[in-house]
Design a protein around this motif. Structure first.
Motif, mmCIF file in Angstrom:
data_model
loop_
_atom_site.group_PDB
_atom_site.id
_atom_site.type_symbol
_atom_site.label_atom_id
_atom_site.label_comp_id
_atom_site.label_asym_id
_atom_site.label_seq_id
_atom_site.Cartn_x
_atom_site.Cartn_y
_atom_site.Cartn_z
ATOM 1 N N LEU A 239 0.953 -9.380 -2.632
ATOM 2 C CA LEU A 239 -0.199 -9.023 -3.464
ATOM 3 C C LEU A 239 -1.378 -9.951 -3.181
ATOM 4 C CD1 LEU A 239 -1.039 -6.977 -5.578
ATOM 5 C CD2 LEU A 239 -0.210 -8.533 -7.346
ATOM 6 N N GLN A 240 -1.101 -11.233 -2.928
ATOM 7 C CA GLN A 240 -2.168 -12.160 -2.545
ATOM 8 C C GLN A 240 -2.844 -11.701 -1.255
ATOM 9 O OE1 GLN A 240 0.124 -15.802 -2.426
ATOM 10 N NE2 GLN A 240 -0.786 -16.539 -4.322
ATOM 11 N N THR A 241 -2.036 -11.252 -0.287
ATOM 12 C CA THR A 241 -2.628 -10.818 0.984
ATOM 13 C C THR A 241 -3.430 -9.533 0.817
ATOM 14 O OG1 THR A 241 -0.668 -9.553 1.724
ATOM 15 C CG2 THR A 241 -0.765 -11.906 2.302
ATOM 16 N N LEU A 242 -3.058 -8.687 -0.138
ATOM 17 C CA LEU A 242 -3.844 -7.477 -0.394
ATOM 18 C C LEU A 242 -5.236 -7.844 -0.916
ATOM 19 C CD1 LEU A 242 -1.195 -5.129 -2.066
ATOM 20 C CD2 LEU A 242 -2.078 -5.013 0.272
ATOM 21 N N HIS A 243 -5.287 -8.765 -1.889
ATOM 22 C CA HIS A 243 -6.582 -9.239 -2.377
ATOM 23 C C HIS A 243 -7.377 -9.870 -1.239
ATOM 24 C CE1 HIS A 243 -6.378 -8.808 -6.803
ATOM 25 N NE2 HIS A 243 -5.071 -8.857 -6.612
ATOM 26 N N THR A 251 -9.584 -3.058 6.094
ATOM 27 C CA THR A 251 -9.752 -1.773 5.420
ATOM 28 C C THR A 251 -8.455 -1.299 4.775
ATOM 29 O OG1 THR A 251 -9.167 -0.459 7.358
ATOM 30 C CG2 THR A 251 -11.468 -1.151 7.150
ATOM 31 N N PRO A 252 -8.546 -0.372 3.810
ATOM 32 C CA PRO A 252 -7.337 0.239 3.254
ATOM 33 C C PRO A 252 -6.455 0.875 4.327
ATOM 34 C CG PRO A 252 -9.190 0.717 1.829
ATOM 35 C CD PRO A 252 -9.758 0.046 3.055
ATOM 36 N N LEU A 253 -7.069 1.487 5.326
ATOM 37 C CA LEU A 253 -6.290 2.086 6.408
ATOM 38 C C LEU A 253 -5.495 1.029 7.162
ATOM 39 C CD1 LEU A 253 -5.825 4.887 7.655
ATOM 40 C CD2 LEU A 253 -7.620 4.353 9.312
ATOM 41 N N GLU A 254 -6.090 -0.130 7.413
ATOM 42 C CA GLU A 254 -5.375 -1.209 8.104
ATOM 43 C C GLU A 254 -4.278 -1.791 7.224
ATOM 44 O OE1 GLU A 254 -8.781 -2.994 11.096
ATOM 45 O OE2 GLU A 254 -8.967 -3.420 8.945
ATOM 46 N N ILE A 255 -4.533 -1.905 5.916
ATOM 47 C CA ILE A 255 -3.496 -2.376 4.999
ATOM 48 C C ILE A 255 -2.279 -1.467 5.074
ATOM 49 C CG2 ILE A 255 -2.924 -2.539 2.533
ATOM 50 C CD1 ILE A 255 -5.768 -3.614 2.086
ATOM 51 N N LYS A 256 -2.510 -0.163 5.034
ATOM 52 C CA LYS A 256 -1.403 0.792 5.114
ATOM 53 C C LYS A 256 -0.712 0.722 6.471
ATOM 54 C CE LYS A 256 -1.074 3.321 1.272
ATOM 55 N NZ LYS A 256 0.182 3.637 0.586
ATOM 56 N N GLU A 257 -1.490 0.496 7.521
ATOM 57 C CA GLU A 257 -0.907 0.513 8.865
ATOM 58 C C GLU A 257 0.047 -0.653 9.086
ATOM 59 O OE1 GLU A 257 -0.048 2.450 12.319
ATOM 60 O OE2 GLU A 257 -1.323 3.143 10.656
ATOM 61 N N ALA A 278 1.237 -1.521 -2.606
ATOM 62 C CA ALA A 278 -0.058 -1.338 -1.936
ATOM 63 C C ALA A 278 -0.773 -0.101 -2.472
ATOM 64 C CB ALA A 278 0.136 -1.223 -0.431
ATOM 65 N N SER A 279 -0.042 0.978 -2.699
ATOM 66 C CA SER A 279 -0.659 2.212 -3.186
ATOM 67 C C SER A 279 -1.277 2.005 -4.563
ATOM 68 C CB SER A 279 0.379 3.337 -3.231
ATOM 69 O OG SER A 279 0.820 3.660 -1.926
ATOM 70 N N LYS A 280 -0.556 1.348 -5.445
ATOM 71 C CA LYS A 280 -1.104 1.079 -6.784
ATOM 72 C C LYS A 280 -2.321 0.172 -6.700
ATOM 73 C CE LYS A 280 0.062 -0.462 -11.449
ATOM 74 N NZ LYS A 280 -1.198 -1.193 -11.603
ATOM 75 N N PHE A 281 -2.233 -0.847 -5.869
ATOM 76 C CA PHE A 281 -3.349 -1.776 -5.689
ATOM 77 C C PHE A 281 -4.604 -1.026 -5.233
ATOM 78 C CE2 PHE A 281 -5.861 -4.473 -2.843
ATOM 79 C CZ PHE A 281 -6.099 -5.579 -3.640
ATOM 80 N N LEU A 282 -4.451 -0.156 -4.251
ATOM 81 C CA LEU A 282 -5.601 0.562 -3.710
ATOM 82 C C LEU A 282 -6.131 1.600 -4.704
ATOM 83 C CD1 LEU A 282 -4.373 1.062 -0.024
ATOM 84 C CD2 LEU A 282 -6.172 -0.497 -0.820
#
Length: 420
Positions: A239-243, A251-257, A278-282
């Motif tokens: 979750l820290q890395t998502l922030h 980008t969200p696309l790169e996060i998902k990838e 990740a989905s909830k975060f986005l």
């Protein structure tokens, strides 16, 4: 109470932490507005009441129904931000929604505020509130007893008062705090309250000593740490890395990838829960899911294209693996070509050097797969990632995966690429 008076009550503005603590070259970055700090809008910069505050602040009114007569707004502060000492005749409620901040009543210690914390401010209590020295901060401000609520502004909170109030949890060195601030990493700050000693040791090491080792760019540090956290099923770190990702242009696309890339190496059982996080975060930040599909191959071409990609990275070694594989195990080689490389690695979101770095990060985080680590060290070198870069990635992950796995990774590096 008129809405403009309420705005006067709830707005705060910012000053930057002294130059001696946060170096000048990082000031501009820390002043940039965060794109994703909370689920609420940032609003507009306040200038009308700047005489009561030090610096800037941002206000987003959230309610407009005058019949309800309950003004609520989201207030966002830059790092180091605070308002003057003041009081409200009718009291006030604050609900922290993003970043890290502080609230202090006259004559009492300051209180650390993290998302989800609520402050109930009694009538006529003299207080101030604002951001931490190294973090952005947002809270909802809710007016109580609006028909009669009036505010009284007092003297500013000077630098000495502010630093004394916030130093209780300012456990990191200036360099570590500066580096951590680039991640806007306030997700696990409750640890700083319950275990400040551990926070100081681990934070100074991960964001201080480790980051001095190499000039690995922030984007790469975040991506490989994200891949490692997925592999370890480390929810808080992930979750820290998502922030950090959204705060630094990933980008969200790169996060998902990164999640897609991890599946063939870490396994779907580990990755699935992280996909949900990740989905909830986005979604909480207004990103509409699902994202656009990225697969570019058809079922009849996935093995051919995957095999071609394998050979472009590993060369003749792939032919030898096919030739020497026992008949009853040949299907695994075909799976590697069609699924691992065809289904996943032909996707255009990341280039091949980035994917090989992510694979290296995942494999050394798994542990127990040193033959595969060695193979992908060779693959990394073949696509342009040299030993120094791989050593920098292993060092970056040391605080997260520990010494045994890191030392195993370095042993593999030295076997494949001996020191001169």
């Amino acid at each position: 109470m008129r809405i403009k008076d309420f705005i006067l009550v709830c707005i705060t503005t910012a000053i930057m932490f002294p130059m001696t603590t946060l170096k000048a070259q990082n000031m501009e970055k820390e002043k940039q507005l965060p794109e994703y700090l909370s689920a609420f809008p940032l609003g507009e910069e306040n200038v009308q009441y700047a005489r009561f505050f030090i610096g800037k602040s941002y206000l987003a009114p959230l309610t407009s129904n005058k019949d309800l007569n309950t003004p609520v707004c989201n207030v966002t502060f830059e790092p180091g931000c605070r308002n003057n000492w003041h009081s409200h005749t009718g009291g006030q409620l604050l609900i922290a929604v993003g970043g890290k901040g502080y609230y202090q009543e006259k004559g009492k210690p300051a209180r650390l505020l993290l998302p989800g914390d609520i402050v109930e401010i009694a009538p006529n209590v003299i207080h101030w509130h604002g951001a931490a020295p190294d973090n952005w901060f947002s809270h909802l401000a809710i007016e109580c007893n609006p028909q009669s609520n009036k505010n009284t502004w007092l003297e500013p909170v000077d630098d000495e008062q502010y630093l004394a109030a916030t130093s209780q949890s300012n456990t990191l060195s200036a360099e570590a705090a500066k580096n951590q601030a680039t991640w806007y990493s306030s997700v696990n700050d409750k640890l700083a309250v319950s275990d400040p000693e551990l926070t100081k040791i681990s934070g100074n090491f991960a964001f201080g000593e480790v980051q001095k080792y190499s000039n690995l760019d922030t984007r790469t540090r975040i991506l490989v740490t994200m891949a490692s956290a997925i592999t370890a099923n480390a929810k808080t770190t992930y979750l820290q890395t998502l922030h950090a990702a959204l705060s630094n242009g990933i980008t969200p696309l790169e996060i998902k990838e990164v999640l897609y890339h991890a599946v063939p190496y870490a396994g779907m059982a580990k990755v699935e829960e992280m996909v949900e996080i990740a989905s909830k975060f986005l979604e909480d930040r207004g990103v509409k899911l699902p994202l656009a599909p990225q697969s570019i191959l058809q079922p009849e071409t996935r093995q051919e294209k995957g095999l071609a990609l394998q050979k472009s990275i590993f060369g003749d070694q792939i032919d030898r693996m096919y030739e020497t594989s026992p008949e009853n195990q040949l299907h695994i080689q075909k799976f590697l070509s069609a699924n691992c490389f065809g289904d996943y690695q032909t996707r255009p979101v990341f280039d091949i050097p980035t994917r090989e770095l992510l694979t290296f990060a995942i494999l050394i985080s798994l542990g127990g797969c040193e033959p595969q680590v060695k193979g992908h060290i060779t693959g990394n070198v073949n696509v342009g990632n040299d030993k120094l870069k791989l050593l920098a990635v292993a060092t970056q992950l040391l605080p997260y995966i520990g010494y045994p796995r890191t030392l195993n990774a370095i042993t593999c590096l030295n076997e494949v690429i001996p020191e001169k």
